[in-house]
Design a protein around this motif. Structure first.
Motif, PDB file in Angstrom:
ATOM      1  N   SER A 120       0.809  -1.219   0.000  1.00 44.52           N
ATOM      2  CA  SER A 120       0.000   0.000   0.000  1.00 44.52           C
ATOM      3  C   SER A 120       0.843   1.271   0.000  1.00 44.52           C
ATOM      4  CB  SER A 120      -0.920   0.010   1.226  1.00 44.52           C
ATOM      5  OG  SER A 120      -0.161  -0.061   2.428  1.00 44.52           O
ATOM      6  N   MET A 121       2.131   1.155  -0.301  1.00 44.21           N
ATOM      7  CA  MET A 121       3.033   2.308  -0.251  1.00 44.21           C
ATOM      8  C   MET A 121       3.283   2.822  -1.664  1.00 44.21           C
ATOM      9  SD  MET A 121       6.940   2.483   1.232  1.00 44.21           S
ATOM     10  CE  MET A 121       6.397   1.878   2.831  1.00 44.21           C
ATOM     11  N   PRO A 122       3.169   4.130  -1.910  1.00 49.02           N
ATOM     12  CA  PRO A 122       3.497   4.666  -3.237  1.00 49.02           C
ATOM     13  C   PRO A 122       4.968   4.457  -3.576  1.00 49.02           C
ATOM     14  CG  PRO A 122       2.235   6.252  -1.935  1.00 49.02           C
ATOM     15  CD  PRO A 122       2.624   5.157  -1.002  1.00 49.02           C
ATOM     16  N   LEU A 123       5.241   4.438  -4.865  1.00 44.30           N
ATOM     17  CA  LEU A 123       6.616   4.170  -5.301  1.00 44.30           C
ATOM     18  C   LEU A 123       7.588   5.230  -4.801  1.00 44.30           C
ATOM     19  CD1 LEU A 123       6.004   3.006  -8.979  1.00 44.30           C
ATOM     20  CD2 LEU A 123       6.489   1.589  -6.998  1.00 44.30           C
ATOM     21  N   GLU A 124       7.139   6.500  -4.789  1.00 48.31           N
ATOM     22  CA  GLU A 124       8.063   7.562  -4.388  1.00 48.31           C
ATOM     23  C   GLU A 124       8.353   7.554  -2.898  1.00 48.31           C
ATOM     24  OE1 GLU A 124       3.840   9.132  -4.690  1.00 48.31           O
ATOM     25  OE2 GLU A 124       5.230   7.982  -5.947  1.00 48.31           O
ATOM     26  N   ASN A 125       7.540   6.846  -2.104  1.00 52.92           N
ATOM     27  CA  ASN A 125       7.752   6.800  -0.656  1.00 52.92           C
ATOM     28  C   ASN A 125       8.517   5.555  -0.209  1.00 52.92           C
ATOM     29  OD1 ASN A 125       6.353   9.195  -0.412  1.00 52.92           O
ATOM     30  ND2 ASN A 125       4.403   8.208   0.064  1.00 52.92           N
ATOM     31  N   ARG A 126       8.852   4.699  -1.135  1.00 55.47           N
ATOM     32  CA  ARG A 126       9.592   3.496  -0.746  1.00 55.47           C
ATOM     33  C   ARG A 126      11.009   3.857  -0.305  1.00 55.47           C
ATOM     34  NH1 ARG A 126       8.287  -1.168  -5.293  1.00 55.47           N
ATOM     35  NH2 ARG A 126       6.067  -1.477  -4.763  1.00 55.47           N
ATOM     36  N   PRO A 127      11.528   3.170   0.704  1.00 52.65           N
ATOM     37  CA  PRO A 127      12.898   3.475   1.152  1.00 52.65           C
ATOM     38  C   PRO A 127      13.921   3.052   0.114  1.00 52.65           C
ATOM     39  CG  PRO A 127      12.059   1.544   2.294  1.00 52.65           C
ATOM     40  CD  PRO A 127      10.898   2.107   1.514  1.00 52.65           C
ATOM     41  N   ARG A 128      15.040   3.732   0.105  1.00 49.69           N
ATOM     42  CA  ARG A 128      16.124   3.394  -0.813  1.00 49.69           C
ATOM     43  C   ARG A 128      16.939   2.253  -0.198  1.00 49.69           C
ATOM     44  NH1 ARG A 128      18.359   5.849  -5.143  1.00 49.69           N
ATOM     45  NH2 ARG A 128      16.929   7.604  -4.852  1.00 49.69           N
ATOM     46  N   LEU A 129      16.976   1.131  -0.893  1.00 51.31           N
ATOM     47  CA  LEU A 129      17.651  -0.056  -0.370  1.00 51.31           C
ATOM     48  C   LEU A 129      19.159   0.061  -0.564  1.00 51.31           C
ATOM     49  CD1 LEU A 129      15.254  -2.839  -1.684  1.00 51.31           C
ATOM     50  CD2 LEU A 129      15.219  -1.686   0.516  1.00 51.31           C
ATOM     51  N   PRO A 130      19.947  -0.303   0.431  1.00 52.14           N
ATOM     52  CA  PRO A 130      21.406  -0.223   0.290  1.00 52.14           C
ATOM     53  C   PRO A 130      21.946  -1.407  -0.496  1.00 52.14           C
ATOM     54  CG  PRO A 130      20.853  -1.063   2.457  1.00 52.14           C
ATOM     55  CD  PRO A 130      19.537  -0.750   1.783  1.00 52.14           C
ATOM     56  N   ARG A 131      23.190  -1.311  -0.890  1.00 50.11           N
ATOM     57  CA  ARG A 131      23.874  -2.405  -1.565  1.00 50.11           C
ATOM     58  C   ARG A 131      24.339  -3.423  -0.512  1.00 50.11           C
ATOM     59  NH1 ARG A 131      25.975  -2.523  -6.644  1.00 50.11           N
ATOM     60  NH2 ARG A 131      25.712  -0.256  -6.780  1.00 50.11           N
ATOM     61  N   ILE A 132      23.904  -4.661  -0.644  1.00 51.95           N
ATOM     62  CA  ILE A 132      24.177  -5.691   0.355  1.00 51.95           C
ATOM     63  C   ILE A 132      25.393  -6.501  -0.089  1.00 51.95           C
ATOM     64  CG2 ILE A 132      23.280  -7.737   1.521  1.00 51.95           C
ATOM     65  CD1 ILE A 132      20.505  -6.613   1.161  1.00 51.95           C
ATOM     66  N   PRO A 133      26.398  -6.661   0.762  1.00 52.84           N
ATOM     67  CA  PRO A 133      27.538  -7.510   0.394  1.00 52.84           C
ATOM     68  C   PRO A 133      27.135  -8.978   0.345  1.00 52.84           C
ATOM     69  CG  PRO A 133      27.740  -6.779   2.672  1.00 52.84           C
ATOM     70  CD  PRO A 133      26.576  -6.029   2.087  1.00 52.84           C
ATOM     71  N   LEU A 134      27.686  -9.704  -0.603  1.00 55.39           N
ATOM     72  CA  LEU A 134      27.339 -11.121  -0.781  1.00 55.39           C
ATOM     73  C   LEU A 134      28.212 -11.985   0.125  1.00 55.39           C
ATOM     74  CD1 LEU A 134      26.785 -11.322  -4.649  1.00 55.39           C
ATOM     75  CD2 LEU A 134      25.081 -11.257  -2.822  1.00 55.39           C
ATOM     76  N   SER A 135      28.026 -11.838   1.424  1.00 52.01           N
ATOM     77  CA  SER A 135      28.724 -12.692   2.370  1.00 52.01           C
ATOM     78  C   SER A 135      27.973 -14.014   2.526  1.00 52.01           C
ATOM     79  CB  SER A 135      28.843 -11.994   3.725  1.00 52.01           C
ATOM     80  OG  SER A 135      27.553 -11.709   4.248  1.00 52.01           O
ATOM     81  N   LYS A 136      28.591 -14.956   3.199  1.00 45.36           N
ATOM     82  CA  LYS A 136      27.959 -16.264   3.339  1.00 45.36           C
ATOM     83  C   LYS A 136      26.725 -16.199   4.228  1.00 45.36           C
ATOM     84  CE  LYS A 136      32.118 -18.947   2.430  1.00 45.36           C
ATOM     85  NZ  LYS A 136      33.041 -20.011   2.897  1.00 45.36           N
ATOM     86  N   GLY A 137      26.756 -15.334   5.249  1.00 44.62           N
ATOM     87  CA  GLY A 137      25.574 -15.174   6.082  1.00 44.62           C
ATOM     88  C   GLY A 137      24.398 -14.597   5.305  1.00 44.62           C
ATOM     89  N   ASN A 138      24.675 -13.583   4.455  1.00 48.82           N
ATOM     90  CA  ASN A 138      23.598 -12.996   3.653  1.00 48.82           C
ATOM     91  C   ASN A 138      23.074 -13.979   2.616  1.00 48.82           C
ATOM     92  OD1 ASN A 138      24.070 -10.699   5.136  1.00 48.82           O
ATOM     93  ND2 ASN A 138      25.246  -9.669   3.531  1.00 48.82           N
ATOM     94  N   ARG A 139      23.966 -14.794   2.054  1.00 47.76           N
ATOM     95  CA  ARG A 139      23.512 -15.817   1.111  1.00 47.76           C
ATOM     96  C   ARG A 139      22.603 -16.837   1.793  1.00 47.76           C
ATOM     97  NH1 ARG A 139      26.430 -16.161  -3.760  1.00 47.76           N
ATOM     98  NH2 ARG A 139      28.229 -14.752  -3.854  1.00 47.76           N
ATOM     99  N   ALA A 140      22.901 -17.159   3.055  1.00 48.34           N
ATOM    100  CA  ALA A 140      22.049 -18.105   3.781  1.00 48.34           C
ATOM    101  C   ALA A 140      20.652 -17.537   3.988  1.00 48.34           C
ATOM    102  CB  ALA A 140      22.696 -18.462   5.124  1.00 48.34           C
ATOM    103  N   VAL A 141      20.572 -16.248   4.268  1.00 47.12           N
ATOM    104  CA  VAL A 141      19.258 -15.617   4.425  1.00 47.12           C
ATOM    105  C   VAL A 141      18.487 -15.638   3.117  1.00 47.12           C
ATOM    106  CG1 VAL A 141      18.089 -13.465   5.020  1.00 47.12           C
ATOM    107  CG2 VAL A 141      20.104 -14.163   6.303  1.00 47.12           C
TER     108      VAL A 141
END
Length: 331
Positions: A120-141
């Motif tokens: 229900s959120m407009p496109l202009e109000n969406r938060p800006r997502l950061p660049r996520i490093p591809l570590s092994k913990g993030n890959r598991a998620v």
């Protein structure tokens, strides 16, 4: 112990179908190979991770250990269908190697909450997502979240809903791993018109003008403590005293010096602005020449404003070109 640790790991890989909870089976296989050693699941998983990262064994030795381990668990298994060597699952909090059921339920609740929030959120109000490093913990998620999206994507009715689901999943990923989110929205982020370099120079100009005002006030006879403190800071690092006879001349020289700096900073802003304008115009010329020409046209050229009378125009130009004029010829 190192070889049997890898044998237990490869043997477990030959049997498992998922990559989330493997430590218990690997620990059971290692206990069959090394019944005299007593290690915990965590210690064994840490040992395997250390062996794989440190490259203690070469590729040929790892292939031999895999061939020895895989047939022990499945007679039809071959080295070709074994899992990759470095695909070791990691936990969300990096303290455990398996994502247990209560962690999966927590991740699912975060995912549902994020998708409900972005739907229900407009496109202009969406938060800006950061660049996520591809570590092994993030890959598991990500490996844990991907199967949860299947049900939502199959029930999606159009591209907008699919986009909302995928953005909600990315937002849930950032919240699970604790990434910093900018909640100001895209519109606010893009509407910042003043560059950082210009703001820094304008701050210097504002401080210099304030200092000029206090120096002028002190030269006029204002001896308030705040004014005197500012004057002392203006002459800090010099041998100038506020009570010497030629203090008025020193104040005048300091004020002139600050005015010259303000003029130089103003020219720098104009020079940088013109350079930025030229750069943007050159880039726009390469991409869209029509848009560039429209931006360069003045309102008079475009036909805006009052339209001149025909008789006045003829009279104006006739007065310039019809009457003879005697010119003085120069050398």
């Amino acid at each position: 112990m190192n070889a049997n640790s890898l044998r237990a790991y490869f043997r477990e890989k030959g049997e498992e179908t998922g990559c989330l909870a493997y430590r218990a089976r690997m620990h059971r296989f290692f206990a069959e190979l090394e019944p005299s050693l007593s290690v915990t699941e965590q210690n064994l998983a840490d040992r395997v991770r250390y062996i794989m990262r440190s490259n203690i064994f070469g590729d040929a030795e790892l292939e031999r250990l895999r061939r020895e381990a895989v047939p022990l668990s499945n007679g039809n298994a071959t080295a070709g269908n074994a899992a990759p060597l470095v695909n070791i699952p990691f936990v969300v909090d990096l303290n455990d190697d398996g994502i247990v059921s209560h962690e999966l339920e927590k991740m699912r609740s975060i995912l549902e909450e994020s998708m409900l929030e972005t739907r229900s959120m407009p496109l202009e109000n969406r938060p800006r997502l950061p660049r996520i490093p591809l570590s092994k913990g993030n890959r598991a998620v990500m490996r844990a979240l991907n199967p949860m999206l299947v049900t939502y994507l199959e029930a999606s009715r159009d591209h907008c809903e699919t986009d909302s689901i995928l953005f909600g999943a990315a937002l849930a990923e950032c919240r699970i791993i604790g990434a910093k989110l900018s909640m100001s929205g895209r519109a606010t982020r893009q509407s910042s018109a003043i560059p950082a370099w210009r703001k820094r120079i304008e701050d210097r100009i504002a401080k210099a003008r304030a200092l000029i005002g206090r120096l002028t006030s002190f030269r006029s006879g204002n001896n308030r403590p705040r004014v005197v403190r500012s004057v002392r800071m203006a002459f800090a690092g010099t041998n100038i005293s506020l009570f010497q006879p030629d203090i008025t001349q020193k104040l005048t020289e300091r004020i002139d010096d600050l005015k010259q700096k303000i003029a130089a900073w103003g020219k720098r802003i104009r020079r940088f602005s013109e350079r930025s304008s030229r750069f943007n115009q050159n880039r726009l010329f390469q991409s869209d020449q029509k848009r560039l020409y429209k931006s360069l046209e003045r309102p008079e050229v475009c036909g805006a404003g009052l339209r001149s009378n025909h008789a006045d125009t003829v009279a104006f130009w006739r007065g310039l070109w019809s009457e003879p004029v005697n010119h003085s010829e120069g050398p």
